[in-house]
Design a protein around this motif. Structure first.
Motif, mmCIF file in Angstrom:
data_model
loop_
_atom_site.group_PDB
_atom_site.id
_atom_site.type_symbol
_atom_site.label_atom_id
_atom_site.label_comp_id
_atom_site.label_asym_id
_atom_site.label_seq_id
_atom_site.Cartn_x
_atom_site.Cartn_y
_atom_site.Cartn_z
ATOM 1 N N SER A 11 0.846 -1.196 0.000
ATOM 2 C CA SER A 11 0.000 0.000 0.000
ATOM 3 C C SER A 11 0.883 1.247 0.000
ATOM 4 O O SER A 11 2.102 1.157 0.182
ATOM 5 N N GLU A 12 0.244 2.394 -0.164
ATOM 6 C CA GLU A 12 0.989 3.658 -0.099
ATOM 7 C C GLU A 12 1.582 3.862 1.293
ATOM 8 O O GLU A 12 2.708 4.347 1.428
ATOM 9 N N ALA A 13 0.827 3.505 2.326
ATOM 10 C CA ALA A 13 1.322 3.661 3.703
ATOM 11 C C ALA A 13 2.560 2.785 3.933
ATOM 12 O O ALA A 13 3.534 3.233 4.565
ATOM 13 N N GLU A 14 2.546 1.570 3.401
ATOM 14 C CA GLU A 14 3.706 0.676 3.536
ATOM 15 C C GLU A 14 4.902 1.223 2.763
ATOM 16 O O GLU A 14 6.039 1.138 3.220
ATOM 17 N N ARG A 15 4.646 1.786 1.597
ATOM 18 C CA ARG A 15 5.727 2.409 0.811
ATOM 19 C C ARG A 15 6.362 3.539 1.603
ATOM 20 O O ARG A 15 7.581 3.610 1.733
ATOM 21 N N ASP A 16 5.536 4.405 2.143
ATOM 22 C CA ASP A 16 6.043 5.546 2.898
ATOM 23 C C ASP A 16 6.815 5.097 4.137
ATOM 24 O O ASP A 16 7.869 5.657 4.455
ATOM 25 N N ALA A 17 6.303 4.077 4.820
ATOM 26 C CA ALA A 17 6.991 3.568 6.014
ATOM 27 C C ALA A 17 8.347 2.968 5.639
ATOM 28 O O ALA A 17 9.331 3.159 6.355
ATOM 29 N N PHE A 18 8.407 2.263 4.515
ATOM 30 C CA PHE A 18 9.664 1.662 4.080
ATOM 31 C C PHE A 18 10.699 2.745 3.786
ATOM 32 O O PHE A 18 11.833 2.675 4.245
ATOM 33 N N TYR A 19 10.311 3.772 3.019
ATOM 34 C CA TYR A 19 11.267 4.815 2.644
ATOM 35 C C TYR A 19 11.675 5.683 3.834
ATOM 36 O O TYR A 19 12.718 6.338 3.787
ATOM 37 N N ALA A 20 10.891 5.672 4.910
ATOM 38 C CA ALA A 20 11.251 6.423 6.120
ATOM 39 C C ALA A 20 12.040 5.562 7.115
ATOM 40 O O ALA A 20 12.546 6.077 8.107
#
Length: 177
Positions: A61-70
């Motif tokens: 998901s977008e939330a998982e993408r954002d968490a990964f890149y952070a």
């Protein structure tokens, strides 16, 4: 809905093998992050002078993408990658059919060309499945048979048919015609 991100990096001359090894190791460790569901490396064509390497990542998901890149793990990888690459990494989110037509450093083909190429892959695949698989599923309940046909279709398109179609139609897909 899964999210696909294409990343392009220009690897420093002489650092190609080290970059590929480091990226492979990072790929393996990155799957410990629950939202990472796919990662692929796209190498420059053999004999090419290009040093551009493509990376395709898929997230749940977008939330998982954002968490990964952070995440600290990604930040550590980014510092390592900067020692092996030149310039900034280019990030581009891919949507829908575009994920099959990705090519680092090139604009995506027009939607109508992607639709024609997809039809060129889906039609013969559906004929093949209709002839070889569906006749063997009549004893199963319709929802189960449909699930099997759908799984076969997606598997064949993703790993066999669409890579072949996009390779065969590469010039046409990326031309201005």
């Amino acid at each position: 809905m899964s999210v696909h991100v294409a990343i392009t990096r220009s690897v420093r001359p002489g650092c190609e093998a080290e970059f590929q090894q480091a990226l492979t190791e990072f790929f393996q460790s990155s799957f410990s992050h629950g939202g990472v569901i796919g990662a692929s490396l796209l190498l420059p064509p053999p004999g090419s002078d290009s040093r551009e390497h493509g990376i395709l990542r898929t997230f749940a998901s977008e939330a998982e993408r954002d968490a990964f890149y952070a995440s600290p793990e990604f930040q550590q990888w980014e510092k390592r990658a900067q020692t092996l690459t030149e310039g900034e990494a280019q990030y581009r989110e891919l949507h829908g059919l575009e994920a099959w037509f990705r090519e680092p450093g090139s604009p995506k083909p027009p939607r109508w060309k992607m639709a024609v190429a997809t039809l060129a892959g889906v039609y013969p695949t559906s004929l093949l499945l209709g002839a070889l698989v569906i006749p063997n599923l009549h004893s199963l309940p319709h929802p189960v048979a449909s699930l099997i046909v759908g799984a076969c279709m997606v598997t064949m398109l993703t790993w066999v048919v669409m890579p072949l179609v996009t390779k065969l139609l590469h010039r046409w897909l990326h031309s201005n015609v």
